[in-house]
Design an enzyme around this catalytic site. Structure first.
Site, PDB file in Angstrom:
ATOM      1  N   GLU A  53     -14.660   9.440   5.189  1.00  0.00           N
ATOM      2  CA  GLU A  53     -13.995   8.964   3.980  1.00  0.00           C
ATOM      3  C   GLU A  53     -14.017   7.432   4.045  1.00  0.00           C
ATOM      4  O   GLU A  53     -13.575   6.854   5.037  1.00  0.00           O
ATOM      5  CB  GLU A  53     -12.542   9.464   3.937  1.00  0.00           C
ATOM      6  CG  GLU A  53     -11.870   9.024   2.661  1.00  0.00           C
ATOM      7  CD  GLU A  53     -10.427   9.488   2.529  1.00  0.00           C
ATOM      8  OE1 GLU A  53      -9.948  10.246   3.381  1.00  0.00           O
ATOM      9  OE2 GLU A  53      -9.801   9.049   1.551  1.00  0.00           O
TER      10      GLU A  53
ATOM     11  N   ARG B 127     -10.965  16.873  18.702  1.00  0.00           N
ATOM     12  CA  ARG B 127     -11.231  15.466  18.431  1.00  0.00           C
ATOM     13  C   ARG B 127     -11.127  14.678  19.726  1.00  0.00           C
ATOM     14  O   ARG B 127     -10.472  15.102  20.681  1.00  0.00           O
ATOM     15  CB  ARG B 127     -10.302  14.920  17.368  1.00  0.00           C
ATOM     16  CG  ARG B 127      -8.833  14.913  17.722  1.00  0.00           C
ATOM     17  CD  ARG B 127      -7.957  14.710  16.488  1.00  0.00           C
ATOM     18  NE  ARG B 127      -8.186  13.428  15.837  1.00  0.00           N
ATOM     19  CZ  ARG B 127      -8.583  13.301  14.573  1.00  0.00           C
ATOM     20  NH1 ARG B 127      -8.809  14.349  13.830  1.00  0.00           N
ATOM     21  NH2 ARG B 127      -8.744  12.115  14.049  1.00  0.00           N
TER      22      ARG B 127
ATOM     23  N   LYS C 288      -6.834   5.946  11.367  1.00  0.00           N
ATOM     24  CA  LYS C 288      -7.323   4.884  10.474  1.00  0.00           C
ATOM     25  C   LYS C 288      -6.172   4.194   9.761  1.00  0.00           C
ATOM     26  O   LYS C 288      -6.200   2.988   9.539  1.00  0.00           O
ATOM     27  CB  LYS C 288      -8.269   5.483   9.426  1.00  0.00           C
ATOM     28  CG  LYS C 288      -9.709   5.506   9.888  1.00  0.00           C
ATOM     29  CD  LYS C 288     -10.645   5.744   8.717  1.00  0.00           C
ATOM     30  CE  LYS C 288     -10.861   7.224   8.498  1.00  0.00           C
ATOM     31  NZ  LYS C 288     -11.888   7.514   7.487  1.00  0.00           N
TER      32      LYS C 288
HETATM   33  P1  ATP Z   1      -8.481   9.321  10.883  1.00  0.00           P
HETATM   34  O1  ATP Z   1      -7.646  10.472  11.376  1.00  0.00           O
HETATM   35  O2  ATP Z   1      -8.710   8.256  11.901  1.00  0.00           O
HETATM   36  O3  ATP Z   1      -8.054   8.782   9.563  1.00  0.00           O
HETATM   37  P2  ATP Z   1     -10.366  11.043   9.631  1.00  0.00           P
HETATM   38  O4  ATP Z   1     -10.702  12.268  10.353  1.00  0.00           O
HETATM   39  O5  ATP Z   1      -9.434  11.180   8.481  1.00  0.00           O
HETATM   40  O6  ATP Z   1      -9.918   9.950  10.684  1.00  0.00           O
HETATM   41  P3  ATP Z   1     -12.847  10.825   8.292  1.00  0.00           P
HETATM   42  O7  ATP Z   1     -13.484   9.658   7.660  1.00  0.00           O
HETATM   43  O8  ATP Z   1     -12.443  11.965   7.433  1.00  0.00           O
HETATM   44  O9  ATP Z   1     -11.633  10.272   9.108  1.00  0.00           O
HETATM   45  O10 ATP Z   1     -13.752  11.347   9.490  1.00  0.00           O
HETATM   46  C1  ATP Z   1     -15.114  11.568   9.360  1.00  0.00           C
HETATM   47  C2  ATP Z   1     -15.552  12.540  10.415  1.00  0.00           C
HETATM   48  O11 ATP Z   1     -15.229  12.039  11.715  1.00  0.00           O
HETATM   49  C3  ATP Z   1     -14.821  13.855  10.270  1.00  0.00           C
HETATM   50  O12 ATP Z   1     -15.775  14.884  10.394  1.00  0.00           O
HETATM   51  C4  ATP Z   1     -13.846  13.869  11.400  1.00  0.00           C
HETATM   52  O13 ATP Z   1     -13.602  15.159  11.848  1.00  0.00           O
HETATM   53  C5  ATP Z   1     -14.557  13.015  12.455  1.00  0.00           C
HETATM   54  N1  ATP Z   1     -13.591  12.401  13.355  1.00  0.00           N
HETATM   55  C6  ATP Z   1     -12.583  11.578  13.007  1.00  0.00           C
HETATM   56  N2  ATP Z   1     -11.841  11.238  14.076  1.00  0.00           N
HETATM   57  C7  ATP Z   1     -12.425  11.859  15.148  1.00  0.00           C
HETATM   58  C8  ATP Z   1     -12.149  11.917  16.549  1.00  0.00           C
HETATM   59  N3  ATP Z   1     -11.114  11.256  17.076  1.00  0.00           N
HETATM   60  N4  ATP Z   1     -12.965  12.654  17.328  1.00  0.00           N
HETATM   61  C9  ATP Z   1     -14.005  13.307  16.811  1.00  0.00           C
HETATM   62  N5  ATP Z   1     -14.326  13.297  15.515  1.00  0.00           N
HETATM   63  C10 ATP Z   1     -13.560  12.593  14.679  1.00  0.00           C
HETATM   64 MG    MG Z   2     -10.601  13.148   7.266  1.00  0.00          MG
END
Ligand code: ATP
Ligand code: MG
Length: 565
Positions: free
Chosen positions: A36, A261, A271
């Site tokens: 995102e 994760r 984020k």
């Molecule tokens: P945050 O929780 O930091 O806001 P998010 O998961 O909402 O992160 P996205 O932009 O939706 O952020 O993430 C893009 C991809 O990265 C998704 O497929 C998510 O599952 C993966 N991802 C995000 N954080 C991690 C992590 N700590 N370990 C592995 N994969 C991750």
């Molecule tokens: Mg997400």
């Protein structure tokens, strides 16, 4: 890419192998990375990027980059650009497959209408609080909304009004009609479209409604013919909804697979919280070298190869776990040891005069750039009568087994001569102004015929040639093992003010000092890896107030992780 292939198969590969045996997806492997664009990518995303791209590569498949841009109020093109840049820097290529969930808004709208026509969605005028009230709890079934039984015609007409901007934000929402008594709370008639009168960074003001993540994500995966939709564990409970929507819509269905994760000790990976650090100016920006972002790590001097090695090395888990940040630092050191040019930089100088070396004489020594890399060649280092060494490489009254310089003792100057301390010049307050030393003429490194055995080698720079530079040494941004835990300071486990974590920021996470560098570093390019001998790994940075060289500390030399394990 040169990285080792996985040795044992991970559980995702086992799933893919099985799918290939049964020809579930005609033996295609097509993954996607779906960020995102509401922030910069961090090391957790790097893990997901490496996983998705490497898996596809291993099976001669493809990986799409898809921006999951369904929330216009928090998203921005700045983030889109940074994400593209970071993935490329990590060494991955999505070729021409750059997609946006917003590319599919027309189709999604049409699919939502189909659900309504099938009697599988309805417009609910309940407020968010009312919906929450009627939702029940995991043990108490929810209640149907008073708007649950609206006619298809009424729903179609209301949904159109939502789209046309005729209804106010929050006045209603489109919900899937599934099961208010489902043991899975996600399945209790989830909202799939909401009114949001915001300008989108790609679609502008075209839309007054935006799909929810759960609705948009499975449809985007389906449209792109993704085979294995890999996501993190918290989406496991969403998988029935993912499947339900695609089945009800009669669409091609990818397989969602969840993995744990990446969590790192001493590292904040939300984020939203990283944005808070930026907005509150606690750090200098998303790419501040203390940030766990890919851009921060790049600026800190972490090689992309080290991040890839780390991501592969930690493997794929099915349960949440916590990885020690020292493991990442270990991979950074391993990589830098191979590629970093060795140079001499004195941090806390004391002057040393070579009494038997001619005034004004200057010799050019040729010292190897990297003992780990024969191709690296040699660099020129000037040697003169006036040198600088680290003040803590000298002790007037040394303890036993002191291998550095002390009165009457010998030491080797790295890449140069053996010297002997002959005396001291002191200031009126008794402090040392200058060390007086003699050099042993036939002891030059590589052609030493002196027969003198020395046990210590120290680094130095020629005083008249020394470059002034600024060095930024870093400490952890959070000294708490798990800074993401709620309310770690109070320890009572209660969640409090969301910005409370700012109190956990280490006030001494950066220390700036002035140093003296050998002249070889004069035109050191930004981003290039150096090892300051006996000091650590450093990388030139762009920002300098007055044209002075600035170096960020990448990582210290000592390896805490290797010792422990
Ligand atoms: P945050 O929780 O930091 O806001 P998010 O998961 O909402 O992160 P996205 O932009 O939706 O952020 O993430 C893009 C991809 O990265 C998704 O497929 C998510 O599952 C993966 N991802 C995000 N954080 C991690 C992590 N700590 N370990 C592995 N994969 C991750
Ligand atoms: Mg997400």
């Amino acid at each position: 890419m040169s990285e080792k292939e996985y040795i044992a198969k991970n559980f995702i590969e086992e799933i893919i192998d099985h799918d290939n045996e049964t020809h579930k997806y005609d033996n295609r492997v097509h993954t996607r990375f779906p960020p995102e664009p509401n922030g910069y990518l961090h090391i957790g995303h790097a893990k997901s990027i490496c996983l998705n791209f490497s898996l596809a590569k291993k099976y001669q498949g493809k990986t799409n980059l898809r921006f999951d841009d369904t929330n216009p109020t928090t998203e921005d093109v700045e983030y889109v650009d940074s994400i593209r840049n970071d993935i490329r820097w990590l060494g991955f290529d999505w070729e021409d497959r750059e997609f946006y969930s917003s590319d599919y808004f027309d189709q999604m709208y049409e699919m939502a209408r189909q659900l309504i026509i099938k009697g599988k969605a309805y417009v609910d005028d309940s407020s968010a609080a009312e919906m929450a009230d009627m939702k029940g709890t995991p043990t108490i079934p929810g209640k149907n909304s008073p708007y649950y039984s609206r006619s298809v015609e009424e729903n179609i007409s209301l949904f159109e009004k939502m789209k046309n901007g005729e209804l106010e934000e929050g006045s209603c929402a489109l919900r899937a009609r599934i099961d208010m008594a489902s043991p899975n709370m996600i399945m209790r008639d989830p909202v799939i479209y909401r009114i949001k009168k915001a300008t989108h960074h790609r679609t502008g003001d075209t839309w007054n409604i935006y799909p929810m993540y759960d609705f948009a994500h499975c449809i985007s995966d389906s449209i792109e013919k993704i085979t294995h939709s890999i996501c993190t564990l918290e989406f496991e409970v969403h998988r029935p909804l993912y499947d339900w929507l695609l089945i009800e819509l009669g669409l091609y269905r990818p397989q969602q697979i969840e993995f744990a994760r990446l969590n790192l000790t001493y590292t904040m990976m939300s984020k939203r919280k990283l944005l808070k650090l930026v907005e509150s100016k606690t750090v200098a920006g998303w790419d501040d070298p203390r940030m766990p972002t890919i851009s921060g790590m790049r600026r800190r001097g972490y090689p992309a190869a080290a991040i890839r090695e780390f991501a592969h090395g930690v493997g794929i888990a099915k349960r949440d776990n916590m990885i020690e940040v020292e493991l990442l630092e270990y991979h950074v050191r391993e990589e830098l040891n191979k590629i970093a040019e060795r140079v001499m930089v004195v941090f806390d100088p004391i002057e040393i005069e070579i009494t038997n070396y001619a005034d004004g004489k200057e010799e050019t020594l040729h010292i190897e750039i990297n003992p780990e890399d024969e191709q690296a060649g040699k660099r020129e280092v000037p040697f003169t009568k006036h040198l600088l060494i680290e003040s803590d490489d000298f002790m007037e009254v040394p303890p036993p087994k002191y291998f550095r310089l002390s009165p009457g003792g010998y030491v080797r100057l790295k890449g140069a001569y053996i010297i002997k301390c002959e005396g001291l010049e002191k200031n009126s307050d008794g402090s040392i102004r200058k060390i007086l030393a003699s050099y042993v003429e036939n002891s030059r490194s590589g052609e030493d015929q002196s027969g003198i055995k020395v046990s210590g080698t120290i680094h130095w720079v020629s005083a008249p040639h020394a470059l002034r530079a600024e060095v930024r040494n870093y400490n952890r941004l959070f000294t708490q093992l798990n800074p993401s835990e709620s309310n770690p300071l109070d320890g009572n486990g209660e969640t409090n003010d969301a910005d409370d974590f700012l109190r956990l920021v280490n006030p001494e996470s950066v220390k700036t000092i002035q140093v003296y560098a050998e002249p070889y570093l004069k035109n050191a390019p930004v981003g290039k890896a150096y090892q300051f001998i006996r000091k650590g790994y450093y990388v030139p940075d762009t920002t300098s107030s007055d044209g002075q060289l600035v170096f960020n500390q990448t990582v210290a030399l000592k390896d805490a992780w290797k010792k422990k394990n």
